[in-house]
Design an enzyme around this catalytic site. Sequence first.
Site, PDB file in Angstrom:
ATOM      1  N   ASN A 153     -18.363 -87.446  37.522  1.00  0.00           N
ATOM      2  CA  ASN A 153     -18.636 -86.003  37.686  1.00  0.00           C
ATOM      3  C   ASN A 153     -18.371 -85.201  36.410  1.00  0.00           C
ATOM      4  O   ASN A 153     -19.012 -84.195  36.162  1.00  0.00           O
ATOM      5  CB  ASN A 153     -17.872 -85.426  38.874  1.00  0.00           C
ATOM      6  CG  ASN A 153     -16.387 -85.576  38.754  1.00  0.00           C
ATOM      7  OD1 ASN A 153     -15.894 -86.493  38.086  1.00  0.00           O
ATOM      8  ND2 ASN A 153     -15.633 -84.698  39.377  1.00  0.00           N
ATOM      9  N   GLU A 251      -5.448 -89.185  39.045  1.00  0.00           N
ATOM     10  CA  GLU A 251      -5.904 -87.882  39.528  1.00  0.00           C
ATOM     11  C   GLU A 251      -7.026 -88.179  40.503  1.00  0.00           C
ATOM     12  O   GLU A 251      -8.005 -88.830  40.150  1.00  0.00           O
ATOM     13  CB  GLU A 251      -6.380 -87.045  38.341  1.00  0.00           C
ATOM     14  CG  GLU A 251      -6.307 -85.562  38.615  1.00  0.00           C
ATOM     15  CD  GLU A 251      -7.609 -85.053  39.158  1.00  0.00           C
ATOM     16  OE1 GLU A 251      -7.627 -84.707  40.362  1.00  0.00           O
ATOM     17  OE2 GLU A 251      -8.587 -85.031  38.427  1.00  0.00           O
ATOM     18  N   CYS A 285     -13.231 -82.111  41.495  1.00  0.00           N
ATOM     19  CA  CYS A 285     -11.971 -82.268  42.225  1.00  0.00           C
ATOM     20  C   CYS A 285     -11.297 -80.917  42.421  1.00  0.00           C
ATOM     21  O   CYS A 285     -10.408 -80.774  43.250  1.00  0.00           O
ATOM     22  CB  CYS A 285     -11.044 -83.236  41.494  1.00  0.00           C
ATOM     23  SG  CYS A 285     -10.851 -82.829  39.764  1.00  0.00           S
TER      24      CYS A 285
END
Length: 489
Positions: A153, A251, A285
Site C-alpha cells: 500500500n 506494524e 493502516c
Amino acid sequence: MNAKTDLNRNYIAGAWVAGIGEIENRNPSDLSDLVGRYAQASATQLDDALAAAKRAQAIWAGYGPERRHDVLMAIGTEMMERAAELGELLSREEGKPLAEGKGEVYRAGQFFTYYAAECLRQIGDTADSVRAGVEIDVRREPVGVVAVISPWNFPTATASWKIAPALAFGNAVIWKPANVTPASAVALTEIIARQDIPEGLFNLVMGAGSEIGQKLVESPELDAISFTGSVPVGRGIARAAVGNFTKIQMEMGSKNALAVMDDADLDLAVSLALGGAFGGSGQKCTASSRLVVHEAVHDEFVEKLIAGAKALKVGHALEEGTQIGPVVSEAQLAANLDYIELGKSEGATLACGGERLKLATEGYYMSPAVFTGTTNDMRINREEMFAPIACVIKVGSYAEALEVVNDTEFGLTSGIVTRSIARAIHFRRNARTGCVMVNLPTAGTDYHVPFGGRGNSSYGPREQGAYAAEFYTTVKTAYIAAGTPEDLK
Ligand code: NDP
C-alpha cells in the site's frame, strides 16, 4: 526498459540475478498494461544474500558516520529529484492517484535525507561507575543483518522508513517487498545499488511471502526483522522470530476512529472523514474507517459525507482529476465487496457506493461506500477492511465517543474534530492509540517523530525519527578502569 522482453531481477550479493521463476505485474487501473516481469528468488539465493550481508555489514559499520551520511544523502536526493518519474511508476503498479504516488516517493526520499543527518547525530552516554576509578561508556552498535518485509500500500515509503534507519545505524539489509508491487522495489534498489556500499550490504529478494518470505523470517542468520502488513502474517513472523531470538518490530492493521463532536466545524470534519476514509482507496493502516459522530450533528454530517463521497472521482490512477484509483488487486476487491454484503447482513444501511465500477479501462474499481446506522460491535467496525468503506456510528456524548474509539483490539491512530480545548486535551490523554490527531486526518504522519500503535496494531520498538535507534541498534555498556598515570603514582 522494455517490460515485455526484459526480466527485472533480484539483487543478491552485489549482482542482479534471475531466479526460479517470474511473475507478471499488471496495472490495476488497466489490466492490459503490463508493468513488467519480475524474478522470484530461490532459497539458495536467499542463503547467498544472508551470507553476503553478514560480511558486508562489518565493512559498512567500519565506514564511519560521514561516509554513511553521504550514501544516504545521495539516495534521498535522487529519489526527491526523480519523484515525478518514480511516482508515476508507483501509481501505475499500485493504483493510487498520481499526485499521491509522486508525494510518496518524495517523502521516501526525505526518510533517507533525515537518516543521513542521523548518521552524524549518534552520540552515546557516559557515567562514573559506583566503583572508584571506573568509567562507563554506553554506545549504540548496529544490530547486524535486518530483514525488511514491506507491504504494497506504500511500497516505497514504508520500505524506505525501514531501509534508511537500518543503513544509517550501520546494518545490512535483506528486503522482501510485497509481490504485487515489485516495480517500485526494483527502482529503489537500482538507486541504492549504485552507491558507495560494500557488495552484499543491500539485497532485494522478490518472491511470495508464504515461500521466500517465510524462509527469510525463519533464518537463524538474521538479527532483526521489521515487518508491516497484516495481523495473521505478523503473528506467524513473531512465532518464527522468537524461536531464533530474532529482534522484531511489527506494524500491522488498525481500525482507526475519527470522533466528530457537536462543536466541530462540520465542513472540516467532512473533509477529514472523506480524505481519511477514502484516500489511497482506504488502503492505509491509518485510514479512518470508523466515523464516531455526535447525535446533535449526525444527520447534517451524514448528508454532507454522502454528497462528498458521491462527488469523488474514481478513475485511472494516472488520469488527470482522479481522486480515487482502483484497489490493488482482484483479491482485495473481492474481499471489499464481501464486506459490503456483510455490512448489509449485519443490519447496517448502505447509504452510497460499494459497487464494482466498469470504466473505460478494465481495472479493480469500486465506488466509495458509506454505511450508516452501524454499531461498534459489527464486524465491519471490528475488522480491518483496507477498503474505501466508511462506517458511521452515532453517539450521544463525548464520553461515549471516547469509549467507542477505544473499544477495539487495534490502536494505531485516532482523531477528534472539536473546537473545545478541554475535549481535545482529554482526548489526547485518554485515546488508547499510538498517534492522536486533533482537527486533522487520522492518516498522515511526519518522518522525524515516532510512528506506531498499541494493541494488535504494533509490536516492538517504534519506527521513524530518532526512536528508530531502539530497534536498529543494540546497546553496549563498557566499563573502563584506566588506572593511574605512571608519573602520578
Ligand atoms: P500480508 O501481511 O500478507 O503482506 C505483507 C508483507 O508480508 C508482504 O511483503 C508479503 O509478501 C509478506 N508476507 C506474507 N506472508 C509472509 C510470511 N509467511 N512470511 C514472511 N513474509 C510474508 O498482507 P497482504 O498484502 O496480503 O494484505 C492483506 C491485508 O493485510 C490487507 O487487506 C490489510 O488488511 C492488511 N495490511 C495492512 C498493512 C498495513 O499498513 N498495516 C499493509 C498491507 C496489508 P507477499 O506480498 O509476497 O505476499
